[in-house]
Write an enzyme that holds these catalytic residues in place. Sequence first.
Site, PDB file in Angstrom:
ATOM      1  N   GLU A 142      -6.307  22.524 -28.918  1.00 18.64           N
ATOM      2  CA  GLU A 142      -6.500  21.339 -28.083  1.00 18.64           C
ATOM      3  C   GLU A 142      -6.530  20.074 -28.930  1.00 18.64           C
ATOM      4  O   GLU A 142      -5.972  19.037 -28.542  1.00 18.64           O
ATOM      5  CB  GLU A 142      -7.794  21.477 -27.269  1.00 18.64           C
ATOM      6  CG  GLU A 142      -8.267  20.220 -26.561  1.00 18.64           C
ATOM      7  CD  GLU A 142      -7.323  19.682 -25.510  1.00 18.64           C
ATOM      8  OE1 GLU A 142      -7.601  18.594 -24.987  1.00 18.64           O
ATOM      9  OE2 GLU A 142      -6.290  20.332 -25.204  1.00 18.64           O
ATOM     10  N   HIS A 191      -0.115  33.498 -43.241  1.00 17.13           N
ATOM     11  CA  HIS A 191       1.064  34.150 -42.688  1.00 17.13           C
ATOM     12  C   HIS A 191       2.162  33.145 -42.350  1.00 17.13           C
ATOM     13  O   HIS A 191       2.989  33.414 -41.471  1.00 17.13           O
ATOM     14  CB  HIS A 191       0.686  34.970 -41.458  1.00 17.13           C
ATOM     15  CG  HIS A 191      -0.244  36.093 -41.759  1.00 17.13           C
ATOM     16  ND1 HIS A 191       0.136  37.229 -42.438  1.00 17.13           N
ATOM     17  CD2 HIS A 191      -1.571  36.245 -41.494  1.00 17.13           C
ATOM     18  CE1 HIS A 191      -0.895  38.037 -42.582  1.00 17.13           C
ATOM     19  NE2 HIS A 191      -1.943  37.467 -42.009  1.00 17.13           N
ATOM     20  N   LYS A 243       0.309  12.435 -15.434  1.00 19.80           N
ATOM     21  CA  LYS A 243      -1.004  13.031 -15.192  1.00 19.80           C
ATOM     22  C   LYS A 243      -0.891  14.346 -14.441  1.00 19.80           C
ATOM     23  O   LYS A 243      -1.611  15.302 -14.717  1.00 19.80           O
ATOM     24  CB  LYS A 243      -1.887  12.049 -14.407  1.00 19.80           C
ATOM     25  CG  LYS A 243      -3.336  12.500 -14.263  1.00 19.80           C
ATOM     26  CD  LYS A 243      -4.032  12.523 -15.609  1.00 19.80           C
ATOM     27  CE  LYS A 243      -5.468  12.975 -15.487  1.00 19.80           C
ATOM     28  NZ  LYS A 243      -6.076  13.222 -16.817  1.00 19.80           N
TER      29      LYS A 243
END
Length: 606
Positions: free
Chosen positions: A478, A501, A601
């Site tokens: 996030e 990795h 939005k």
Amino acid sequence: MCGIIGILGQTPVAPLLVDGLKRLEYRGYDSAGIAVIEGGHLASLRAEGKLRNLEAKLAGNRKAGRIGIGHTRWATHGVPSERNAHPHLTERVAVVHNGIFENFRELRLELEAAGRVFSSDTDTEVMAHLVTANLADGMAPLAAVQAALARVRGAFALAFLFEGEDDLVIGARRGSPLAIGWGAGEMFLGSDGIALGPFTDEITYLDEGDVAVVTRAGAVIHDETGRVVERPVTRTHGNTYVADKGNHRHFMVKEIHEQPEVTGRTLAHYLDLAEGRARPPEGIDFSRIDRLSITACGTAFYAGFVAKYWFERFARLPVDIDIASEFRYREQPLSKDGLAIVISQSGETADTLASLRYARVEGQRIAAVVNVRESTIAREADVVLPILAGPEIGVASTKAFTAQLAVLAATAIAAGRARGSIDDVEEARLVAAFSEVPRLMHEALRLEGQIEALARDLAKVKHCLYLGRGTSYPIALEGALKLKEISYIHAEGYAAGELKHGPIALIDEEMPVVVIAPFDRVFEKTVSNMQEVAARGGRIILVTDRKGAEAAAIDAAATIILPEMPASVTPLVYSIPVQLLAYHTAVFMGTDVDQPRNLAKSVTVE
């Protein structure tokens, strides 16, 4: 979010108080009330339900007072009822309150032992009795309020009336917004500029910790140290019902700062904070569910990702988590005894709606976590779990994200109790931990100055990595998304264990690496990943707590130290610094923070 209005007027204020409360209906409420001073004495009217019920009472009981306070309440402690509606009165004080007092139980027991008699189930009444006791000890109103504020923990906005004081309202804020409206021979208090719009276009927004002494002649504002301070007066479009930024530069940062209040309100809707219990969602029997499917898009997907950890840990319930745009095309076989949880702020997200309909065809029961109860997703779901965040104007979601987390956390606790994977003691412990989130968020917001300074350097880079483990991994994702959305800097979030990795190839002296690492059971593993970054010259920005900062033993470029807290609640609180870091970086870069390019939005196309 409850609503507050206060008026020191020249004519009877009761109808004006109700008009002000009507402008706060958008915040949601289940009861309302007003208190005025008539002939030097406190008098109140309260009603459960909509404002028309209060208006009906007022029509039959005209109030002539020229000073008063009003409130629309969303139930936190105590069920929606007239006795629990605000204002709460004693023989000396009337008070209205937005927010939550975390330590109200111990204070109530102390006050009852001293002979104080309570008439409601709310945490708010504790404040009325604390101030009254201080007045009885000879304190003046301001000192009585300040002494009471020093004893409570939590996030709040408050307004007080005092018996015999026809020219005095005291307001205070910590974590919840409160504004002063300026007039000619009259003054006002309100939760926001919208509430004050009919009365004035000159508004002062109180800062954190401020206490305001308001009379018809004006207002004297004291900061949290008690020092008299000046706060700027801003001019607004007073008589138009428009979204109001308050004293913030952008809607996004305003909505970041609203999170203690919003999250407290949401948690209180889903958790019985007084009894330490999670309220089971109506229409879902978790004891009969064998698998969860969670699907969403963007930020809402990361909320669902955190919820996967919670449901599996608290409820021992296996969870599949899918990006909505992939969910139905994967043709996943779904259990007939499963539950699909779809998450969408707007309730209109096209991919999420398509996923809901696929789950419906597969015979799933559907629960919708939405902000708009009248939305298509809400209408088509079997169970609606509203996040109660109020209008979110900024395109990059902030308060809606943490409100989604609050709903999902409470639901996971309820699921754990229903399935017998947690007992009464563990349930109470978890509820107590989440009840502290608004205060912890408020403390996190105090770090904004430090984060803004970091953002100045971050605004100069072209790439950034975010790392986290456990529930901090979705917060890393996030954080990277927020930075991409509004600053247009390329950022990626990774599970910290995945660093070696592939992503470690990107590390050099120019690469900032934001590490989300509360001192929890996976902290030592995260430290080993930080050492890998440090060994290659990476610039580490460590977001942790005091124990984590001491144990890391790494020369970080910067360390953001949050308060210590139970591991279960860290996703909500650690969201604050990653949001602020993205916001201030974007501001330094001069982007359109509230309406970033190419984004909308509500995404209503696939």
